[in-house]
Design a protein around this motif. Sequence first.
Motif, PDB file in Angstrom:
ATOM      1  N   TYR A 179       1.080  -0.984  -0.078  1.00  0.00           N
ATOM      2  CA  TYR A 179       0.008   0.051  -0.097  1.00  0.00           C
ATOM      3  C   TYR A 179       1.008   1.211  -0.183  1.00  0.00           C
ATOM      4  O   TYR A 179       1.354   1.643   1.048  1.00  0.00           O
ATOM      5  CB  TYR A 179      -1.016   0.066   1.263  1.00  0.00           C
ATOM      6  N   PHE A 180       0.877   1.878  -1.183  1.00  0.00           N
ATOM      7  CA  PHE A 180       2.124   2.859  -1.263  1.00  0.00           C
ATOM      8  C   PHE A 180       1.362   4.193  -0.698  1.00  0.00           C
ATOM      9  O   PHE A 180       0.464   4.641  -1.174  1.00  0.00           O
ATOM     10  CB  PHE A 180       2.437   2.973  -2.790  1.00  0.00           C
ATOM     11  N   ILE A 181       2.080   4.788   0.133  1.00  0.00           N
ATOM     12  CA  ILE A 181       1.563   6.034   1.050  1.00  0.00           C
ATOM     13  C   ILE A 181       2.595   6.997   0.470  1.00  0.00           C
ATOM     14  O   ILE A 181       3.479   7.070   0.777  1.00  0.00           O
ATOM     15  CB  ILE A 181       1.577   5.902   2.232  1.00  0.00           C
ATOM     16  N   ILE A 182       1.982   7.821  -0.329  1.00  0.00           N
ATOM     17  CA  ILE A 182       2.781   8.773  -1.001  1.00  0.00           C
ATOM     18  C   ILE A 182       2.949  10.190  -0.034  1.00  0.00           C
ATOM     19  O   ILE A 182       1.735  10.807   0.132  1.00  0.00           O
ATOM     20  CB  ILE A 182       2.468   9.365  -2.382  1.00  0.00           C
ATOM     21  N   CYS A 183       3.999  10.217   0.532  1.00  0.00           N
ATOM     22  CA  CYS A 183       4.243  11.260   1.481  1.00  0.00           C
ATOM     23  C   CYS A 183       4.601  12.747   1.153  1.00  0.00           C
ATOM     24  O   CYS A 183       5.958  12.545   0.659  1.00  0.00           O
ATOM     25  CB  CYS A 183       4.902  10.913   2.860  1.00  0.00           C
ATOM     26  N   LEU A 184       4.200  13.871   1.041  1.00  0.00           N
ATOM     27  CA  LEU A 184       4.732  15.082   0.514  1.00  0.00           C
ATOM     28  C   LEU A 184       4.886  15.951   1.368  1.00  0.00           C
ATOM     29  O   LEU A 184       3.649  16.539   2.087  1.00  0.00           O
ATOM     30  CB  LEU A 184       3.662  15.357  -0.671  1.00  0.00           C
ATOM     31  N   SER A 185       5.946  16.133   2.007  1.00  0.00           N
ATOM     32  CA  SER A 185       6.141  17.274   3.154  1.00  0.00           C
ATOM     33  C   SER A 185       6.226  18.671   2.544  1.00  0.00           C
ATOM     34  O   SER A 185       7.188  19.142   1.760  1.00  0.00           O
ATOM     35  CB  SER A 185       7.702  17.014   3.840  1.00  0.00           C
ATOM     36  N   ASP A 235      18.291   8.040 -11.891  1.00  0.00           N
ATOM     37  CA  ASP A 235      19.627   8.827 -11.362  1.00  0.00           C
ATOM     38  C   ASP A 235      19.856   8.679  -9.894  1.00  0.00           C
ATOM     39  O   ASP A 235      18.811   8.841  -8.942  1.00  0.00           O
ATOM     40  CB  ASP A 235      19.443  10.437 -11.452  1.00  0.00           C
ATOM     41  N   GLU A 236      21.101   7.954  -9.464  1.00  0.00           N
ATOM     42  CA  GLU A 236      21.094   7.390  -8.186  1.00  0.00           C
ATOM     43  C   GLU A 236      20.987   8.518  -7.047  1.00  0.00           C
ATOM     44  O   GLU A 236      20.847   8.269  -5.976  1.00  0.00           O
ATOM     45  CB  GLU A 236      22.348   6.544  -8.082  1.00  0.00           C
ATOM     46  N   SER A 237      21.332   9.660  -7.663  1.00  0.00           N
ATOM     47  CA  SER A 237      21.321  10.770  -6.646  1.00  0.00           C
ATOM     48  C   SER A 237      19.873  11.239  -6.341  1.00  0.00           C
ATOM     49  O   SER A 237      19.730  11.883  -5.187  1.00  0.00           O
ATOM     50  CB  SER A 237      21.839  12.348  -7.302  1.00  0.00           C
ATOM     51  N   GLN A 238      18.928  10.753  -6.908  1.00  0.00           N
ATOM     52  CA  GLN A 238      17.526  10.951  -6.444  1.00  0.00           C
ATOM     53  C   GLN A 238      16.908   9.598  -5.612  1.00  0.00           C
ATOM     54  O   GLN A 238      15.892   9.649  -5.405  1.00  0.00           O
ATOM     55  CB  GLN A 238      16.671  10.873  -7.714  1.00  0.00           C
ATOM     56  N   ASP A 239      17.735   8.875  -5.188  1.00  0.00           N
ATOM     57  CA  ASP A 239      17.223   7.699  -4.854  1.00  0.00           C
ATOM     58  C   ASP A 239      16.961   7.526  -3.212  1.00  0.00           C
ATOM     59  O   ASP A 239      16.346   6.691  -2.876  1.00  0.00           O
ATOM     60  CB  ASP A 239      18.144   6.581  -5.150  1.00  0.00           C
ATOM     61  N   GLN A 240      17.383   8.661  -2.477  1.00  0.00           N
ATOM     62  CA  GLN A 240      17.284   8.491  -1.129  1.00  0.00           C
ATOM     63  C   GLN A 240      16.217   9.583  -0.674  1.00  0.00           C
ATOM     64  O   GLN A 240      16.063   9.912   0.347  1.00  0.00           O
ATOM     65  CB  GLN A 240      18.527   8.925  -0.352  1.00  0.00           C
ATOM     66  N   THR A 241      15.119   9.401  -1.373  1.00  0.00           N
ATOM     67  CA  THR A 241      13.927  10.253  -0.955  1.00  0.00           C
ATOM     68  C   THR A 241      12.597   9.494  -0.789  1.00  0.00           C
ATOM     69  O   THR A 241      11.661   9.799  -1.268  1.00  0.00           O
ATOM     70  CB  THR A 241      13.803  11.173  -2.147  1.00  0.00           C
ATOM     71  N   TRP A 242      12.744   8.234   0.002  1.00  0.00           N
ATOM     72  CA  TRP A 242      11.481   7.391   0.164  1.00  0.00           C
ATOM     73  C   TRP A 242      12.028   6.499   1.375  1.00  0.00           C
ATOM     74  O   TRP A 242      13.256   6.159   1.712  1.00  0.00           O
ATOM     75  CB  TRP A 242      11.566   6.567  -1.113  1.00  0.00           C
ATOM     76  N   TYR A 243      11.045   6.101   2.006  1.00  0.00           N
ATOM     77  CA  TYR A 243      11.127   4.909   2.958  1.00  0.00           C
ATOM     78  C   TYR A 243      10.034   4.085   3.022  1.00  0.00           C
ATOM     79  O   TYR A 243       8.756   4.344   2.625  1.00  0.00           O
ATOM     80  CB  TYR A 243      11.500   5.454   4.214  1.00  0.00           C
ATOM     81  N   PHE A 244      10.081   2.803   3.735  1.00  0.00           N
ATOM     82  CA  PHE A 244       9.135   1.943   4.022  1.00  0.00           C
ATOM     83  C   PHE A 244       8.234   2.575   5.488  1.00  0.00           C
ATOM     84  O   PHE A 244       9.243   2.811   6.364  1.00  0.00           O
ATOM     85  CB  PHE A 244       9.500   0.684   4.065  1.00  0.00           C
ATOM     86  N   SER A 245       7.062   2.586   5.471  1.00  0.00           N
ATOM     87  CA  SER A 245       6.202   2.653   6.724  1.00  0.00           C
ATOM     88  C   SER A 245       5.479   1.212   6.853  1.00  0.00           C
ATOM     89  O   SER A 245       5.583   0.416   6.197  1.00  0.00           O
ATOM     90  CB  SER A 245       5.322   3.683   6.637  1.00  0.00           C
ATOM     91  N   THR A 246       4.877   1.146   8.103  1.00  0.00           N
ATOM     92  CA  THR A 246       4.302  -0.083   8.255  1.00  0.00           C
ATOM     93  C   THR A 246       2.923  -0.135   7.418  1.00  0.00           C
ATOM     94  O   THR A 246       2.344  -1.318   7.190  1.00  0.00           O
ATOM     95  CB  THR A 246       3.725  -0.094   9.610  1.00  0.00           C
ATOM     96  N   GLU A 247       2.711   0.949   6.615  1.00  0.00           N
ATOM     97  CA  GLU A 247       1.533   0.925   5.699  1.00  0.00           C
ATOM     98  C   GLU A 247       1.982   0.745   4.233  1.00  0.00           C
ATOM     99  O   GLU A 247       1.151   0.073   3.416  1.00  0.00           O
ATOM    100  CB  GLU A 247       0.804   2.181   5.821  1.00  0.00           C
ATOM    101  N   GLY A 248       3.425   0.947   3.990  1.00  0.00           N
ATOM    102  CA  GLY A 248       3.792   0.715   2.691  1.00  0.00           C
ATOM    103  C   GLY A 248       4.931   1.472   2.232  1.00  0.00           C
ATOM    104  O   GLY A 248       5.815   1.697   3.176  1.00  0.00           O
ATOM    105  N   LEU A 249       4.969   2.213   1.092  1.00  0.00           N
ATOM    106  CA  LEU A 249       6.130   2.804   0.528  1.00  0.00           C
ATOM    107  C   LEU A 249       5.845   4.181   0.585  1.00  0.00           C
ATOM    108  O   LEU A 249       4.715   4.768  -0.135  1.00  0.00           O
ATOM    109  CB  LEU A 249       6.566   2.588  -0.994  1.00  0.00           C
ATOM    110  N   CYS A 250       6.614   5.114   1.304  1.00  0.00           N
ATOM    111  CA  CYS A 250       6.296   6.412   1.467  1.00  0.00           C
ATOM    112  C   CYS A 250       7.574   7.527   0.524  1.00  0.00           C
ATOM    113  O   CYS A 250       8.684   7.181   0.528  1.00  0.00           O
ATOM    114  CB  CYS A 250       6.495   6.942   2.776  1.00  0.00           C
TER     115      CYS A 250
END
Length: 265
Positions: free
Chosen positions: A22-28, A234-249
């Motif tokens: 369940y992908f949770i798209i989190c936009l700060s 682009d690998e420089s863009q790759d550290q802008t996500w994480y897993f939560s208990t609900e899915g991918l953010c």
Amino acid sequence: MPVIKICAIMYKEVINVKKILYFIICLSLGLAGCAKSDTDKTQSTTAQISTEPAVILPKQEAMYAVSVPIISESTRAGDGTVIFSYTHQSMMLTLPDPDVADKVIIDFLSRIDAGAGTVETLLASAKANYRSSADWIPYLYNITYSPTRMDQGVLSLFGNCVTYSGTSHPERLSISASYDLVTGDILTLGSIMSAQATPEDFCNLVLKKLDKIKNDKHLYDGYENTVQQRFSRDESQDQTWYFSTEGLCFYFVPYEIAPRRPGDL
């Protein structure tokens, strides 16, 4: 900092275990206000557990547990005023394979230690610029993560790196890291993709959800290009996500795709 959560469903194999994500798209979209250190110990180090350990006992014989104790240090001027505050972390990790645990811990600590040069620079600047306690706000460097998900396959953490050097407000950077608990390797966005879930699939999903809120959140014109760059491989863009208990953010820093509005502090 306000967070927008948008849910969608996709099928994906992760760490050789088929499951529905369940992908949770989190936009700060907000920006935290200025922070002031309340540390009041002279050249001292204290520790506390920042979160409750996340523990999974799949078969009651293998333990999975993590904690990231916070270590707070402060430097005082001759008159006793705290002029610099440094907050960082260690990690305690229990896994069935101790070698994998050591590999994860080493990588995590290297991320913490990467700011050592900045700490030295800020401390030297604080010592040089301090005059009196009347209007002094301690300089600071804080780097902290909180575990957001832990199971037999993955450990994911999300946090912030905050610096302050006498400017109008602190500089804040969102940070994250995810690990394969089978191998101890850092997970990249590419490593969790498959033929069934490509970067383009993720991008289209995010854009579709953002389109529904673009007017309410006053997204910038052309925000689509910023989102597409996120999934450009682009690998420089790759550290802008994480897993939560609900899915991918996925997360975006303030001002990246939307302005900060009154009330977002």
